[in-house]
Design a protein around this motif. Structure first.
Motif, short mmCIF file in Angstrom:
data_model
loop_
_atom_site.label_atom_id
_atom_site.label_comp_id
_atom_site.label_asym_id
_atom_site.label_seq_id
_atom_site.Cartn_x
_atom_site.Cartn_y
_atom_site.Cartn_z
N ASN A 7 -32.81 -44.03 27.76
CA ASN A 7 -31.92 -45.17 27.58
C ASN A 7 -30.46 -44.83 27.87
N HIS A 8 -30.13 -43.55 27.89
CA HIS A 8 -28.74 -43.15 28.10
C HIS A 8 -28.49 -42.49 29.46
N LEU A 9 -29.42 -42.62 30.36
CA LEU A 9 -29.19 -42.10 31.70
C LEU A 9 -28.21 -42.99 32.45
N ASN A 10 -27.30 -42.36 33.16
CA ASN A 10 -26.31 -43.08 33.96
C ASN A 10 -26.87 -43.22 35.38
N TRP A 11 -27.46 -44.38 35.67
CA TRP A 11 -28.17 -44.56 36.93
C TRP A 11 -27.23 -44.58 38.13
N ILE A 12 -26.01 -45.01 37.95
CA ILE A 12 -25.04 -44.95 39.06
C ILE A 12 -24.71 -43.49 39.37
N ALA A 13 -24.50 -42.70 38.34
CA ALA A 13 -24.23 -41.27 38.54
C ALA A 13 -25.43 -40.58 39.17
N ILE A 14 -26.63 -40.96 38.76
CA ILE A 14 -27.85 -40.40 39.35
C ILE A 14 -27.91 -40.74 40.84
N LEU A 15 -27.62 -41.97 41.19
CA LEU A 15 -27.62 -42.38 42.59
C LEU A 15 -26.60 -41.58 43.40
N VAL A 83 -24.70 -32.17 27.76
CA VAL A 83 -23.71 -31.41 28.55
C VAL A 83 -22.68 -32.38 29.12
N THR A 84 -21.39 -32.09 28.85
CA THR A 84 -20.31 -32.95 29.35
C THR A 84 -19.14 -32.17 29.92
N ALA A 85 -19.33 -30.89 30.23
CA ALA A 85 -18.25 -30.07 30.76
C ALA A 85 -18.77 -29.29 31.98
N VAL A 86 -17.85 -28.86 32.82
CA VAL A 86 -18.20 -28.23 34.08
C VAL A 86 -18.95 -26.90 33.89
N VAL A 87 -18.43 -26.00 33.09
CA VAL A 87 -19.04 -24.67 32.97
C VAL A 87 -20.48 -24.76 32.42
N PRO A 88 -20.72 -25.50 31.34
CA PRO A 88 -22.11 -25.62 30.91
C PRO A 88 -23.00 -26.31 31.96
N ALA A 89 -22.43 -27.27 32.69
CA ALA A 89 -23.20 -27.96 33.74
C ALA A 89 -23.59 -26.99 34.85
N VAL A 90 -22.68 -26.12 35.23
CA VAL A 90 -22.98 -25.10 36.25
C VAL A 90 -24.08 -24.18 35.74
N CYS A 133 -25.48 -31.48 41.45
CA CYS A 133 -25.97 -32.65 40.69
C CYS A 133 -25.64 -32.49 39.21
N SER A 134 -25.84 -31.31 38.67
CA SER A 134 -25.57 -31.06 37.25
C SER A 134 -24.11 -31.35 36.91
N VAL A 135 -23.22 -30.89 37.76
CA VAL A 135 -21.78 -31.10 37.52
C VAL A 135 -21.44 -32.59 37.64
N ILE A 136 -21.92 -33.25 38.67
CA ILE A 136 -21.65 -34.69 38.83
C ILE A 136 -22.14 -35.45 37.61
N LEU A 137 -23.37 -35.17 37.19
CA LEU A 137 -23.97 -35.92 36.08
C LEU A 137 -23.30 -35.60 34.75
#
Length: 142
Positions: A7-15, A83-90, A133-137
């Motif tokens: 329910n909390h996926l950002n479909w625009i970000a996924i696209l 995850v909401t920060a660059v380093v953990p996303a990487v 993708c991880s960083v964008i999302l």
């Protein structure tokens, strides 16, 4: 997996992440490494025919769908972990790409007889793409 994550996926970000991954592939296997990759793959006896017309369009579309599905998978993990920060996303992107795509590519190397150079090019694409993708999302919060 809980419905909370879905329910909390950002479909625009996924696209956008899926499209970015697809564009990376277009560059990766043409401008950046296309000639080298084709030559290395040919050394293992694989002849690459260039599809024509609608078949080429269908292959590009199918590749986009695959990249989009990868972005959905990454989004589920990124969202589930919060995850909401660059380093953990990487870090998440590298772990996902190396443990999933990396092991798959290494299995291909084991059984296909491809050169190490072709394998590094093949492996580099999903490692960079999934990490991107991880960083964008992670950074694209609603």
């Amino acid at each position: 997996m809980t419905t909370y994550v879905l329910n909390h996926l950002n479909w625009i970000a996924i696209l956008v992440a899926g499209l970015a991954y697809w564009l990376l592939g277009a560059l990766w296997f043409s401008v950046l490494f296309g000639k080298t990759w084709s030559a290395e793959v040919a050394k293992s006896g694989v002849k690459m025919d260039r599809p024509e017309g609608s078949k080429m369009g269908m292959m590009f579309f199918t590749q986009f769908v695959y990249n989009l599905l990868a972005a959905v998978g990454v989004a589920i993990v990124i969202t589930g972990l919060g995850v909401t920060a660059v380093v953990p996303a990487v870090k998440v992107g590298l772990v996902l790409s190396l443990l999933v795509a990396g092991t798959t590519q290494l299995q291909t190397l084991l059984w296909s007889g491809r050169s190490m150079k072709a394998t590094v090019i093949d492996l580099g694409f999903p490692v960079l793409g999934i990490t991107m993708c991880s960083v964008i999302l992670a950074m694209w919060t609603v």
